[in-house]
Write a protein that holds these residues in place. Structure first.
Motif, PDB file in Angstrom:
ATOM      1  N   LEU A  87       0.822  -1.210   0.000  1.00 23.86           N
ATOM      2  CA  LEU A  87       0.000   0.000   0.000  1.00 23.86           C
ATOM      3  C   LEU A  87       0.861   1.267   0.000  1.00 23.86           C
ATOM      4  O   LEU A  87       0.542   2.237  -0.699  1.00 23.86           O
ATOM      5  CB  LEU A  87      -0.944  -0.009   1.205  1.00 23.86           C
ATOM      6  CG  LEU A  87      -2.019  -1.099   1.174  1.00 23.86           C
ATOM      7  CD1 LEU A  87      -2.696  -1.228   2.532  1.00 23.86           C
ATOM      8  CD2 LEU A  87      -3.025  -0.839   0.067  1.00 23.86           C
ATOM      9  N   THR A  88       1.953   1.248   0.727  1.00 28.54           N
ATOM     10  CA  THR A  88       2.859   2.399   0.753  1.00 28.54           C
ATOM     11  C   THR A  88       3.498   2.602  -0.616  1.00 28.54           C
ATOM     12  O   THR A  88       3.627   3.733  -1.086  1.00 28.54           O
ATOM     13  CB  THR A  88       3.944   2.206   1.837  1.00 28.54           C
ATOM     14  OG1 THR A  88       3.299   2.060   3.107  1.00 28.54           O
ATOM     15  CG2 THR A  88       4.894   3.376   1.886  1.00 28.54           C
TER      16      THR A  88
ATOM     17  N   ALA B 102       2.200   1.741  -3.447  1.00 28.27           N
ATOM     18  CA  ALA B 102       1.144   2.237  -4.331  1.00 28.27           C
ATOM     19  C   ALA B 102       0.975   3.742  -4.174  1.00 28.27           C
ATOM     20  O   ALA B 102       0.865   4.472  -5.171  1.00 28.27           O
ATOM     21  CB  ALA B 102      -0.171   1.515  -4.049  1.00 28.27           C
ATOM     22  N   GLU B 103       0.972   4.216  -2.950  1.00 24.48           N
ATOM     23  CA  GLU B 103       0.843   5.663  -2.722  1.00 24.48           C
ATOM     24  C   GLU B 103       2.068   6.414  -3.242  1.00 24.48           C
ATOM     25  O   GLU B 103       1.939   7.459  -3.871  1.00 24.48           O
ATOM     26  CB  GLU B 103       0.621   5.947  -1.245  1.00 24.48           C
ATOM     27  CG  GLU B 103      -0.796   5.641  -0.804  1.00 24.48           C
ATOM     28  CD  GLU B 103      -1.086   6.135   0.591  1.00 24.48           C
ATOM     29  OE1 GLU B 103      -0.647   7.241   0.945  1.00 24.48           O
ATOM     30  OE2 GLU B 103      -1.771   5.398   1.330  1.00 24.48           O
ATOM     31  N   ALA B 104       3.266   5.884  -2.971  1.00 18.02           N
ATOM     32  CA  ALA B 104       4.505   6.548  -3.390  1.00 18.02           C
ATOM     33  C   ALA B 104       4.612   6.639  -4.911  1.00 18.02           C
ATOM     34  O   ALA B 104       5.177   7.593  -5.448  1.00 18.02           O
ATOM     35  CB  ALA B 104       5.715   5.806  -2.826  1.00 18.02           C
TER      36      ALA B 104
ATOM     37  N   ASN C 162       1.963   6.719  -6.884  1.00 23.34           N
ATOM     38  CA  ASN C 162       0.715   7.284  -7.386  1.00 23.34           C
ATOM     39  C   ASN C 162      -0.026   6.275  -8.269  1.00 23.34           C
ATOM     40  O   ASN C 162      -0.526   6.608  -9.351  1.00 23.34           O
ATOM     41  CB  ASN C 162       0.984   8.590  -8.135  1.00 23.34           C
ATOM     42  CG  ASN C 162      -0.223   9.499  -8.122  1.00 23.34           C
ATOM     43  OD1 ASN C 162      -1.117   9.339  -7.303  1.00 23.34           O
ATOM     44  ND2 ASN C 162      -0.245  10.445  -9.038  1.00 23.34           N
TER      45      ASN C 162
ATOM     46  N   ASP D 280      -2.678   3.696  -9.850  1.00 24.40           N
ATOM     47  CA  ASP D 280      -4.120   3.637 -10.019  1.00 24.40           C
ATOM     48  C   ASP D 280      -4.615   2.193 -10.100  1.00 24.40           C
ATOM     49  O   ASP D 280      -5.795   1.942 -10.242  1.00 24.40           O
ATOM     50  CB  ASP D 280      -4.597   4.467 -11.210  1.00 24.40           C
ATOM     51  CG  ASP D 280      -3.801   4.259 -12.474  1.00 24.40           C
ATOM     52  OD1 ASP D 280      -2.882   3.429 -12.485  1.00 24.40           O
ATOM     53  OD2 ASP D 280      -4.101   4.944 -13.465  1.00 24.40           O
TER      54      ASP D 280
ATOM     55  N   ALA E 198      -6.690  -0.268   0.201  1.00 25.61           N
ATOM     56  CA  ALA E 198      -6.147   0.427  -0.964  1.00 25.61           C
ATOM     57  C   ALA E 198      -6.986   1.647  -1.330  1.00 25.61           C
ATOM     58  O   ALA E 198      -8.210   1.628  -1.209  1.00 25.61           O
ATOM     59  CB  ALA E 198      -6.057  -0.512  -2.160  1.00 25.61           C
ATOM     60  N   LYS E 199      -6.310   2.681  -1.790  1.00 30.39           N
ATOM     61  CA  LYS E 199      -6.986   3.892  -2.251  1.00 30.39           C
ATOM     62  C   LYS E 199      -7.130   3.899  -3.765  1.00 30.39           C
ATOM     63  O   LYS E 199      -7.532   4.898  -4.341  1.00 30.39           O
ATOM     64  CB  LYS E 199      -6.208   5.120  -1.781  1.00 30.39           C
ATOM     65  CG  LYS E 199      -6.201   5.239  -0.277  1.00 30.39           C
ATOM     66  CD  LYS E 199      -5.387   6.422   0.177  1.00 30.39           C
ATOM     67  CE  LYS E 199      -5.394   6.487   1.682  1.00 30.39           C
ATOM     68  NZ  LYS E 199      -4.509   7.533   2.202  1.00 30.39           N
ATOM     69  N   CYS E 200      -6.781   2.780  -4.382  1.00 33.92           N
ATOM     70  CA  CYS E 200      -6.921   2.651  -5.830  1.00 33.92           C
ATOM     71  C   CYS E 200      -7.554   1.287  -6.131  1.00 33.92           C
ATOM     72  O   CYS E 200      -7.811   0.509  -5.213  1.00 33.92           O
ATOM     73  CB  CYS E 200      -5.563   2.789  -6.527  1.00 33.92           C
ATOM     74  SG  CYS E 200      -4.378   1.496  -6.095  1.00 33.92           S
TER      75      CYS E 200
END
Length: 136
Positions: free
Chosen positions: A92-93, A95-97, A99, A101, A128-130
């Motif tokens: 997850l980190t 994925a955020e780093a 960006n 989708d 997850a934010k995506c």
């Protein structure tokens, strides 16, 4: 089409990674980025006295070698990230780093404690934010 895809790879099950890397390639936009992420779990402090000092470095080198071989075998242009820590949290980190989708993750056959999808995949899907694609 996705512009940034994280492909979570367990090098202990590298044969499953080939199919999800091919899926990532098919789902990636022409100018998209694919990043292979492997997480090396940290050894609990009470066990560190029992293991060789260079175990983590050896695991990191082995993971990087296997991911490069996978990338070359499949013929996909992908970055490689090796992280240390909790697999779900580090995926997850990453994925955020990056960006991201989309996260693509394979799921093993579950046991009773995580009946529908694997424990790591379950945590990634929940937090997850995506978008997340779980491959069975």
């Amino acid at each position: 089409m996705y512009s940034s895809i994280i492909v979570a790879v367990d090098v202990a099950q590298i044969d499953r990674a080939e199919s999800i890397l091919l899926k990532a390639s098919a789902l990636s936009s022409p100018d998209g980025r694919i990043t292979l992420v492997n997480v090396i779990e940290e050894v609990p402090g009470y066990l560190t006295i029992e293991i060789p000092d260079d175990l983590m470095m050896t695991a990191r080198t082995d993971s990087e070698t296997r991911l490069r071989a996978l990338r070359d075998r499949v013929g996909v242009n992908a970055g490689i990230e090796i992280r240390n820590g909790s697999p779900a949290r580090e995926i997850l980190t990453a994925a955020e780093a990056n960006n991201a989708d989309l996260i693509i993750i394979a799921s093993h056959k579950p046991d009773l404690s995580n009946y529908f999808i694997g424990a790591t995949a379950d945590r990634v899907v929940r937090h997850a934010k995506c978008s997340v694609l779980v491959d069975r």
